[in-house]
Scaffold this motif. Structure first.
Motif, PDB file in Angstrom:
ATOM      1  N   ALA A  97       0.929  -1.021  -0.106  1.00  0.00           N
ATOM      2  CA  ALA A  97       0.021  -0.084   0.093  1.00  0.00           C
ATOM      3  C   ALA A  97       0.869   1.139  -0.128  1.00  0.00           C
ATOM      4  O   ALA A  97       1.958   1.288   0.779  1.00  0.00           O
ATOM      5  N   LEU A  98       0.388   2.298  -0.707  1.00  0.00           N
ATOM      6  CA  LEU A  98       0.894   3.446  -0.941  1.00  0.00           C
ATOM      7  C   LEU A  98       0.856   4.454   0.454  1.00  0.00           C
ATOM      8  O   LEU A  98      -0.168   4.563   0.852  1.00  0.00           O
ATOM      9  N   ASP A  99       1.998   4.993   1.048  1.00  0.00           N
ATOM     10  CA  ASP A  99       1.604   5.781   2.155  1.00  0.00           C
ATOM     11  C   ASP A  99       1.700   7.317   1.475  1.00  0.00           C
ATOM     12  O   ASP A  99       2.147   7.572   0.820  1.00  0.00           O
ATOM     13  N   ASP A 100       0.967   8.095   2.364  1.00  0.00           N
ATOM     14  CA  ASP A 100       1.210   9.447   2.046  1.00  0.00           C
ATOM     15  C   ASP A 100       2.314  10.133   1.687  1.00  0.00           C
ATOM     16  O   ASP A 100       2.381  10.949   0.848  1.00  0.00           O
ATOM     17  N   ASP A 101       3.331   9.782   2.438  1.00  0.00           N
ATOM     18  CA  ASP A 101       4.697  10.383   2.161  1.00  0.00           C
ATOM     19  C   ASP A 101       5.123   9.903   0.871  1.00  0.00           C
ATOM     20  O   ASP A 101       5.591  10.973  -0.184  1.00  0.00           O
ATOM     21  N   GLU A 102       4.976   8.773   0.486  1.00  0.00           N
ATOM     22  CA  GLU A 102       5.344   8.315  -0.986  1.00  0.00           C
ATOM     23  C   GLU A 102       4.449   8.749  -1.982  1.00  0.00           C
ATOM     24  O   GLU A 102       5.020   9.159  -2.930  1.00  0.00           O
ATOM     25  N   LEU A 103       3.353   9.106  -1.780  1.00  0.00           N
ATOM     26  CA  LEU A 103       2.316   9.475  -2.662  1.00  0.00           C
ATOM     27  C   LEU A 103       2.761  10.989  -2.931  1.00  0.00           C
ATOM     28  O   LEU A 103       3.080  11.721  -3.996  1.00  0.00           O
ATOM     29  N   ARG A 104       3.004  11.889  -1.847  1.00  0.00           N
ATOM     30  CA  ARG A 104       3.492  13.317  -2.074  1.00  0.00           C
ATOM     31  C   ARG A 104       4.937  13.321  -2.752  1.00  0.00           C
ATOM     32  O   ARG A 104       4.862  14.228  -3.641  1.00  0.00           O
ATOM     33  N   GLY A 105       5.706  12.475  -2.520  1.00  0.00           N
ATOM     34  CA  GLY A 105       7.031  12.693  -3.010  1.00  0.00           C
ATOM     35  C   GLY A 105       6.595  12.265  -4.588  1.00  0.00           C
ATOM     36  O   GLY A 105       7.622  13.017  -5.620  1.00  0.00           O
ATOM     37  N   ILE A 106       6.082  11.438  -5.014  1.00  0.00           N
ATOM     38  CA  ILE A 106       5.778  11.082  -6.351  1.00  0.00           C
ATOM     39  C   ILE A 106       4.936  12.208  -7.109  1.00  0.00           C
ATOM     40  O   ILE A 106       5.371  12.824  -8.070  1.00  0.00           O
ATOM     41  N   VAL A 107       4.007  12.790  -6.460  1.00  0.00           N
ATOM     42  CA  VAL A 107       3.370  13.919  -7.061  1.00  0.00           C
ATOM     43  C   VAL A 107       4.312  15.161  -6.991  1.00  0.00           C
ATOM     44  O   VAL A 107       4.408  15.877  -8.052  1.00  0.00           O
ATOM     45  N   VAL A 108       5.086  15.563  -6.125  1.00  0.00           N
ATOM     46  CA  VAL A 108       6.040  16.515  -6.182  1.00  0.00           C
ATOM     47  C   VAL A 108       7.098  16.429  -7.167  1.00  0.00           C
ATOM     48  O   VAL A 108       7.395  17.163  -8.152  1.00  0.00           O
ATOM     49  N   GLU A 109       7.835  15.201  -7.579  1.00  0.00           N
ATOM     50  CA  GLU A 109       8.626  14.859  -8.603  1.00  0.00           C
ATOM     51  C   GLU A 109       7.747  15.138  -9.953  1.00  0.00           C
ATOM     52  O   GLU A 109       8.382  15.566 -10.950  1.00  0.00           O
ATOM     53  N   ALA A 110       6.588  14.570 -10.033  1.00  0.00           N
ATOM     54  CA  ALA A 110       5.904  15.093 -11.612  1.00  0.00           C
ATOM     55  C   ALA A 110       5.768  16.520 -11.555  1.00  0.00           C
ATOM     56  O   ALA A 110       5.781  16.968 -12.595  1.00  0.00           O
ATOM     57  N   TYR A 111       5.348  17.347 -10.653  1.00  0.00           N
ATOM     58  CA  TYR A 111       5.355  18.662 -10.759  1.00  0.00           C
ATOM     59  C   TYR A 111       6.559  19.261 -11.181  1.00  0.00           C
ATOM     60  O   TYR A 111       6.366  19.934 -11.901  1.00  0.00           O
ATOM     61  N   ARG A 112       7.828  18.815 -10.114  1.00  0.00           N
ATOM     62  CA  ARG A 112       8.976  19.479 -10.816  1.00  0.00           C
ATOM     63  C   ARG A 112       9.386  19.257 -12.194  1.00  0.00           C
ATOM     64  O   ARG A 112      10.105  19.977 -12.773  1.00  0.00           O
ATOM     65  N   HIS A 113       8.898  18.033 -12.503  1.00  0.00           N
ATOM     66  CA  HIS A 113       9.119  17.778 -14.009  1.00  0.00           C
ATOM     67  C   HIS A 113       8.732  18.568 -15.100  1.00  0.00           C
ATOM     68  O   HIS A 113       9.175  18.818 -16.105  1.00  0.00           O
ATOM     69  N   VAL A 114       7.579  19.130 -14.762  1.00  0.00           N
ATOM     70  CA  VAL A 114       6.532  20.056 -15.793  1.00  0.00           C
ATOM     71  C   VAL A 114       6.701  21.330 -15.251  1.00  0.00           C
ATOM     72  O   VAL A 114       6.354  22.213 -16.316  1.00  0.00           O
TER      73      VAL A 114
END
Length: 123
Positions: A97-114
Motif C-alpha cells: 500500500a502507498l503511504d501519504d509520504d510516498e504519494l506526496r514524493g511522486i506528486v512533487v517529482e511529477a510537478y517538478r518535471h513539468v
C-alpha cells in the motif's frame, strides 16, 4: 479501499503545490501547473485499466526503473507511458500500500518535471 478516499489523497497532494488547478480531462480528474501542463491524472479504471491509480509525469528513466524494481505497484500507463510517465497503483493493501509520504514524493517529482523553474524553486 474505496475510490473517493483515494481521490481525496491525490487531490490534497496535488493542490498543495503552487499554482495547481484541477479539472476534468479525458473523463478523469487531472492536475495542471498554471492550468496548462498536466502533471498527474487520476485513473479509476480509466481506458480499460483494471486498477485505481495515478499516472504521473516522471523524470527521464525514473518510470522504467520503478517499473522494473516494483512491477506489482508501478506500471507503464497507456497513451502517456511512451513519454516516460509512470503509473502507480493506489488500490493495494498491506505492505504494498502507498503511504501519504510516498504519494506526496511522486506528486512533487511529477510537478517538478513539468513546472517552470520559478515555481519548482518555491518547493
Amino acid at each position: 479501499m474505496e475510490t473517493d478516499p483515494l481521490l481525496e489523497r491525490v487531490r490534497a497532494a496535488c493542490l498543495a503545490l503552487p499554482e495547481v488547478v484541477e479539472r476534468m480531462s479525458h473523463g478523469t480528474p487531472c492536475w495542471f501547473v498554471r492550468g496548462k501542463k498536466t502533471f498527474v491524472m487520476f485513473a479509476d479504471h480509466t481506458h480499460g485499466d483494471p486498477h485505481v491509480a495515478i499516472w504521473a509525469a516522471a523524470p527521464p528513466g525514473a518510470a522504467a526503473q520503478l517499473i522494473d524494481d516494483e512491477p506489482a505497484r508501478f506500471f507503464r500507463p497507456p497513451y502517456v507511458g511512451g513519454r516516460g510517465w509512470l503509473g502507480l497503483r493506489l488500490d493495494l493493501d498491506g505492505e504494498d500500500a502507498l503511504d501519504d509520504d510516498e504519494l506526496r514524493g511522486i506528486v512533487v517529482e511529477a510537478y517538478r518535471h513539468v513546472a517552470p523553474k520559478r515555481l519548482s524553486a518555491l518547493l
